[in-house]
Design a protein around this motif. Structure first.
Motif, PDB file in Angstrom:
ATOM      1  N   PRO A 206       0.821  -1.220   0.000  1.00  0.00           N
ATOM      2  CA  PRO A 206       0.000   0.000   0.000  1.00  0.00           C
ATOM      3  C   PRO A 206       0.853   1.268   0.000  1.00  0.00           C
ATOM      4  O   PRO A 206       0.814   2.049   0.956  1.00  0.00           O
ATOM      5  CB  PRO A 206      -0.798  -0.138   1.307  1.00  0.00           C
ATOM      6  CG  PRO A 206       0.142  -0.849   2.228  1.00  0.00           C
ATOM      7  CD  PRO A 206       0.953  -1.783   1.362  1.00  0.00           C
ATOM      8  N   PHE A 207       1.619   1.469  -1.083  1.00  0.00           N
ATOM      9  CA  PHE A 207       2.476   2.656  -1.170  1.00  0.00           C
ATOM     10  C   PHE A 207       1.619   3.911  -1.026  1.00  0.00           C
ATOM     11  O   PHE A 207       0.517   3.994  -1.569  1.00  0.00           O
ATOM     12  CB  PHE A 207       3.202   2.677  -2.512  1.00  0.00           C
ATOM     13  CG  PHE A 207       4.167   1.538  -2.683  1.00  0.00           C
ATOM     14  CD1 PHE A 207       5.419   1.562  -2.091  1.00  0.00           C
ATOM     15  CD2 PHE A 207       3.822   0.427  -3.438  1.00  0.00           C
ATOM     16  CE1 PHE A 207       6.312   0.508  -2.246  1.00  0.00           C
ATOM     17  CE2 PHE A 207       4.703  -0.636  -3.598  1.00  0.00           C
ATOM     18  CZ  PHE A 207       5.955  -0.598  -3.009  1.00  0.00           C
ATOM     19  N   PHE A 208       2.145   4.882  -0.309  1.00  0.00           N
ATOM     20  CA  PHE A 208       1.379   6.073   0.057  1.00  0.00           C
ATOM     21  C   PHE A 208       1.179   7.016  -1.129  1.00  0.00           C
ATOM     22  O   PHE A 208       2.083   7.237  -1.939  1.00  0.00           O
ATOM     23  CB  PHE A 208       2.121   6.830   1.171  1.00  0.00           C
ATOM     24  CG  PHE A 208       1.347   7.990   1.738  1.00  0.00           C
ATOM     25  CD1 PHE A 208       0.331   7.780   2.659  1.00  0.00           C
ATOM     26  CD2 PHE A 208       1.654   9.286   1.346  1.00  0.00           C
ATOM     27  CE1 PHE A 208      -0.368   8.848   3.200  1.00  0.00           C
ATOM     28  CE2 PHE A 208       0.951  10.363   1.871  1.00  0.00           C
ATOM     29  CZ  PHE A 208      -0.060  10.146   2.799  1.00  0.00           C
ATOM     30  N   GLY A 209       0.003   7.571  -1.216  1.00  0.00           N
ATOM     31  CA  GLY A 209      -0.241   8.708  -2.105  1.00  0.00           C
ATOM     32  C   GLY A 209      -0.398   8.353  -3.565  1.00  0.00           C
ATOM     33  O   GLY A 209      -0.429   7.185  -3.956  1.00  0.00           O
ATOM     34  N   ARG A 210      -0.512   9.407  -4.364  1.00  0.00           N
ATOM     35  CA  ARG A 210      -0.786   9.211  -5.783  1.00  0.00           C
ATOM     36  C   ARG A 210       0.425   8.619  -6.507  1.00  0.00           C
ATOM     37  O   ARG A 210       0.280   7.737  -7.352  1.00  0.00           O
ATOM     38  CB  ARG A 210      -1.188  10.547  -6.422  1.00  0.00           C
ATOM     39  CG  ARG A 210      -2.119  10.335  -7.579  1.00  0.00           C
ATOM     40  CD  ARG A 210      -2.822  11.595  -8.110  1.00  0.00           C
ATOM     41  NE  ARG A 210      -2.770  12.771  -7.282  1.00  0.00           N
ATOM     42  CZ  ARG A 210      -2.563  14.006  -7.772  1.00  0.00           C
ATOM     43  NH1 ARG A 210      -2.375  14.179  -9.056  1.00  0.00           N
ATOM     44  NH2 ARG A 210      -2.551  15.047  -6.963  1.00  0.00           N
ATOM     45  N   ALA A 211       1.624   9.074  -6.137  1.00  0.00           N
ATOM     46  CA  ALA A 211       2.836   8.499  -6.740  1.00  0.00           C
ATOM     47  C   ALA A 211       2.953   7.021  -6.360  1.00  0.00           C
ATOM     48  O   ALA A 211       3.466   6.205  -7.130  1.00  0.00           O
ATOM     49  CB  ALA A 211       4.065   9.271  -6.282  1.00  0.00           C
ATOM     50  N   GLY A 212       2.445   6.695  -5.180  1.00  0.00           N
ATOM     51  CA  GLY A 212       2.493   5.322  -4.692  1.00  0.00           C
ATOM     52  C   GLY A 212       1.692   4.353  -5.556  1.00  0.00           C
ATOM     53  O   GLY A 212       2.036   3.179  -5.648  1.00  0.00           O
TER      54      GLY A 212
END
Ligand code: ATP
Ligand code: ZN
Ligand code: MG
Length: 302
Positions: A206-212
């Motif tokens: 679950p990489f954070f944020g939109r870039a994630g």
């Protein structure tokens, strides 16, 4: 009341888990721990002949290594840091006054050199890098640690402090991908031995944020992460009880892990979620271990 709450309630009532007043932070009974210990011995039986080097780290790691790992880029929402009071006697007086009146007494706490370990393998990479080059035959390590993730939940299978048993392999691409495949096969076999039905599926972190989102898609498209899933609190959304991660040469490059021929080592790790496996066993076979199928008890306790 939903299904999750009911299973958690039954775990509390049976005493297997002990309520602390914080979601995802539980005490465990002797019986619960006995199941984890038995399952770890099963892991030892499956992996023992591989000759992994065992290491055990405390549940906190060197903050400098944590910073270098890039964890805050990917999972800032999950990290837990250790802060302490570092003030004078005067500061102490205002601290106590603050607590007395119910103000936020934590805001003047200072960061220590310790961060809570987010995954059992994190302290390993800098440790191995410090030793110098790895032999061409690679390295294999056996770790277990409490891990912290700030993801409070009423789902008993999503805890904030839980134990992860891991094997970590370092070597050539072929060597570490073979290692990962071997443990996927073993994982299925082990769970079958204890009467649990599993599926294996490709997954992403679950990489954070939109870039994630991009990192997650990339991880998925390249089959870098697989999970062994067992239905615990939901059949539609089974729980990941093991994960199988191939880091390519990303950790090798980051930490300076080299093989004797100067090439950057590839790495992979396989992790067992020990609480989740125990919960899957209690969910499938009942809260009373003495009523579990004899085949299952045989596999765990001989
Ligand atoms: P999930 O997708 O369920 O959040 P994850 O992908 O974050 O799991 P990993 O980072 O691969 O899990 O961690 C390795 C293993 O640790 C998982 O396969 C799982 O069994 C266990 N685990 C992860 N998070 C938790 C948690 N919050 N509580 C208990 N066990 C966990
Ligand atoms: Zn790992
Ligand atoms: Mg997670």
């Amino acid at each position: 009341m939903d299904v999750q709450t009911t299973f958690l309630d039954r775990l509390f009532e049976s005493g297997l888990l002990i309520d602390t007043g914080v979601d995802g932070l539980y005490g465990r009974s002797g019986q619960f721990e006995d199941v984890i210990a038995a399952f770890e011995r099963l892991i030892d039986r499956f992996g023992g002949a591989d000759g992994a080097e065992a290491m055990r780290f405390p549940p906190g790691m060197n903050r400098a290594f944590f910073e270098k790992s890039g964890y805050m880029k990917s999972f800032p929402q999950l990290a837990g840091t250790v802060h302490s009071f570092c003030g004078s006697e005067l500061d102490h007086i205002s601290l106590l006054q603050c607590m007395e009146v119910g103000d936020d007494w934590t805001k003047d706490q200072q960061a220590t050199d310790i961060v809570l370990t987010p995954a059992a393998c994190y302290p390993l990479y800098p440790t191995v890098a410090r030793r110098g080059k790895l032999p061409m035959s690679g390295g294999l390590f056996d770790l277990q640690s409490y891990c912290f993730r700030h993801e409070p939940s009423q789902d008993p299978a999503r805890q904030q402090l839980f134990r992860m048993r891991e094997y970590i392999c370092m070597g050539t691409e072929q060597h570490v991908t073979d290692f990962r495949q071997r443990w996927m096969d073993r994982g299925v076999e082990m769970m079958k031995a204890v009467g649990l039905d599993v599926t294996i599926d490709v997954a992403n972190d679950p990489f954070f944020g939109r870039a994630g989102k991009m990192l997650a898609n990339n991880q998925r498209d390249q089959n870098l992460k697989f999970e062994l899933l067992i239905p615990i609190t939901s059949v539609a959304k089974p729980t990941a009880c093991m994960s199988f991660n191939y880091h390519q040469d990303a950790f090798g490059a980051k930490w300076g892990l080299y093989l004797e021929d100067e090439s950057v080592a590839h790495t992979a790790c396989v992790g067992f979620g020990l609480e989740r496996i125990a919960l899957a066993l209690f969910h499938h076979h009942g809260l009373e271990v003495k009523h579990w199928p004899s085949k299952v008890r045989q596999a765990l306790w001989g």
